[in-house]
Design a protein around this motif. Structure first.
Motif, short mmCIF file in Angstrom:
data_model
loop_
_atom_site.label_atom_id
_atom_site.label_comp_id
_atom_site.label_asym_id
_atom_site.label_seq_id
_atom_site.Cartn_x
_atom_site.Cartn_y
_atom_site.Cartn_z
N MET A 34 -8.82 6.89 -4.56
CA MET A 34 -8.88 8.30 -4.19
C MET A 34 -9.59 8.43 -2.85
SD MET A 34 -7.33 9.36 -6.82
CE MET A 34 -7.50 11.11 -7.01
N LEU A 35 -9.00 9.21 -1.93
CA LEU A 35 -9.60 9.45 -0.62
C LEU A 35 -9.99 10.91 -0.48
CD1 LEU A 35 -7.57 6.93 -0.11
CD2 LEU A 35 -8.06 7.46 2.25
N SER A 36 -11.06 11.15 0.22
CA SER A 36 -11.57 12.51 0.41
C SER A 36 -10.59 13.34 1.24
CB SER A 36 -12.91 12.45 1.14
OG SER A 36 -13.23 13.70 1.70
N PRO A 37 -10.18 14.52 0.73
CA PRO A 37 -9.29 15.39 1.50
C PRO A 37 -9.92 15.81 2.83
CG PRO A 37 -9.40 16.13 -0.77
CD PRO A 37 -10.44 15.06 -0.61
N LYS A 38 -11.22 16.00 2.87
CA LYS A 38 -11.89 16.38 4.12
C LYS A 38 -11.78 15.26 5.14
CE LYS A 38 -16.16 18.06 6.22
NZ LYS A 38 -15.52 18.08 7.49
N ARG A 39 -11.96 14.03 4.69
CA ARG A 39 -11.86 12.90 5.62
C ARG A 39 -10.45 12.78 6.19
NH1 ARG A 39 -12.65 6.61 4.74
NH2 ARG A 39 -12.97 6.09 6.91
N VAL A 40 -9.46 13.00 5.36
CA VAL A 40 -8.06 12.96 5.82
C VAL A 40 -7.82 14.08 6.82
CG1 VAL A 40 -5.65 13.18 5.11
CG2 VAL A 40 -7.24 11.86 3.71
N HIS A 41 -8.27 15.28 6.51
CA HIS A 41 -8.10 16.42 7.41
C HIS A 41 -8.78 16.17 8.75
CE1 HIS A 41 -9.09 20.38 9.13
NE2 HIS A 41 -7.89 20.71 8.69
N ALA A 77 -1.02 13.29 -13.64
CA ALA A 77 0.04 12.60 -14.38
C ALA A 77 0.53 11.38 -13.61
CB ALA A 77 1.20 13.55 -14.64
N LEU A 78 0.70 11.52 -12.31
CA LEU A 78 1.15 10.39 -11.49
C LEU A 78 0.10 9.27 -11.52
CD1 LEU A 78 3.12 9.07 -9.56
CD2 LEU A 78 2.07 10.37 -7.70
N ARG A 79 -1.16 9.63 -11.37
CA ARG A 79 -2.22 8.63 -11.39
C ARG A 79 -2.22 7.89 -12.73
NH1 ARG A 79 -6.29 11.62 -9.99
NH2 ARG A 79 -7.15 12.02 -12.05
N ALA A 80 -2.08 8.61 -13.83
CA ALA A 80 -2.04 8.00 -15.16
C ALA A 80 -0.86 7.04 -15.31
CB ALA A 80 -2.00 9.08 -16.24
N VAL A 133 0.86 -1.18 0.00
CA VAL A 133 0.00 0.00 0.00
C VAL A 133 0.90 1.23 0.00
CG1 VAL A 133 -1.78 1.26 1.28
CG2 VAL A 133 -1.82 -1.23 1.23
N VAL A 134 0.71 2.09 -1.01
CA VAL A 134 1.53 3.30 -1.15
C VAL A 134 0.60 4.51 -1.04
CG1 VAL A 134 3.19 4.54 -2.57
CG2 VAL A 134 3.10 2.04 -2.66
N ALA A 135 0.70 5.23 0.08
CA ALA A 135 -0.12 6.42 0.32
C ALA A 135 0.66 7.65 -0.11
CB ALA A 135 -0.49 6.50 1.79
N ILE A 136 0.10 8.44 -1.02
CA ILE A 136 0.83 9.55 -1.64
C ILE A 136 0.19 10.88 -1.28
CG2 ILE A 136 1.71 10.48 -3.80
CD1 ILE A 136 1.07 7.61 -4.97
N ASP A 137 1.01 11.81 -0.79
CA ASP A 137 0.56 13.17 -0.56
C ASP A 137 0.94 13.97 -1.80
OD1 ASP A 137 -0.48 15.32 1.27
OD2 ASP A 137 1.50 16.13 0.79
N ILE A 138 -0.05 14.45 -2.51
CA ILE A 138 0.15 15.15 -3.77
C ILE A 138 0.45 16.63 -3.51
CG2 ILE A 138 -0.95 15.81 -5.95
CD1 ILE A 138 -0.41 12.81 -5.69
N ALA A 139 1.41 17.15 -4.25
CA ALA A 139 1.77 18.57 -4.18
C ALA A 139 2.24 19.02 -5.56
CB ALA A 139 2.86 18.79 -3.15
N LYS A 140 2.48 20.30 -5.70
CA LYS A 140 2.92 20.82 -7.00
C LYS A 140 4.29 20.27 -7.36
CE LYS A 140 3.34 25.08 -9.61
NZ LYS A 140 3.16 26.54 -9.58
N THR A 187 -6.54 16.24 -5.39
CA THR A 187 -6.24 17.65 -5.13
C THR A 187 -5.88 18.34 -6.43
OG1 THR A 187 -4.00 16.97 -4.58
CG2 THR A 187 -5.50 17.31 -2.74
N GLY A 188 -6.87 18.80 -7.15
CA GLY A 188 -6.64 19.51 -8.39
C GLY A 188 -6.04 18.62 -9.46
#
Length: 144
Positions: free
Chosen positions: A109-116, A95-98, A31-38, A89-90
């Motif tokens: 995909m997980l809800s950002p609100k649920r994570v927060h 590109a990473l998902r593809a 399981v690889v959990a990724i925090d997406i950023a610019k 997140t936007g």
């Protein structure tokens, strides 16, 4: 009072799939959990039980292909299915998902609100940062 948790990440250049596979021996799923950023992305490599064995940081887009290769090769080294987790997140993660899907990795995909909202429940501290997000995402996925 909650125990303080250390979130230490290592740069992708310092890791190989064999090192990750050794730290995840016995896993039945990667399981690889990724925090997406610019540009500065973070990922937690863990098991199906929601634990995170290693946190990895990498630069987008420069190291994105190397990261995907690390994910795929670690799954092969462990001979287990691979699941990638991320927040929608936007467009930064598109590109990473593809790339992950093209290599046969299941992406959730997980809800950002649920994570927060889960940040404080996880360790008693309401703040949320990149490394902690990876750990929280993995735990939430394990819970369904």
């Amino acid at each position: 009072m909650a125990r303080k948790i250390q979130y230490r990440a290592v740069s992708i250049e310092r890791l190989t799939s064999s090192v990750l596979a050794a730290s995840l021996a016995g896993a039945i799923k990667l399981v690889v959990a990724i925090d997406i950023a610019k540009t500065k992305m973070m990922a937690g490599f863990g098991r199906e039980d929601g634990s995170t064995a290693r946190l990895v940081k990498f630069q987008s887009p420069v190291e994105m292909r190397a990261f995907v290769e690390l994910v795929v090769e670690t799954g092969k080294a462990l001979s287990v299915p691979v699941e990638a987790l991320m927040e929608p997140t936007g467009t930064y993660g598109d590109a990473l998902r593809a790339l992950l899907i093209a290599r046969g990795v299941a992406v959730f995909m997980l809800s950002p609100k649920r994570v927060h909202d889960a940040a404080e429940v996880f360790d008693g501290v309401p703040s949320l940062h990149d490394a902690k997000s990876c750990v929280v995402i993995a735990r939430l996925h394990q819970q369904g």
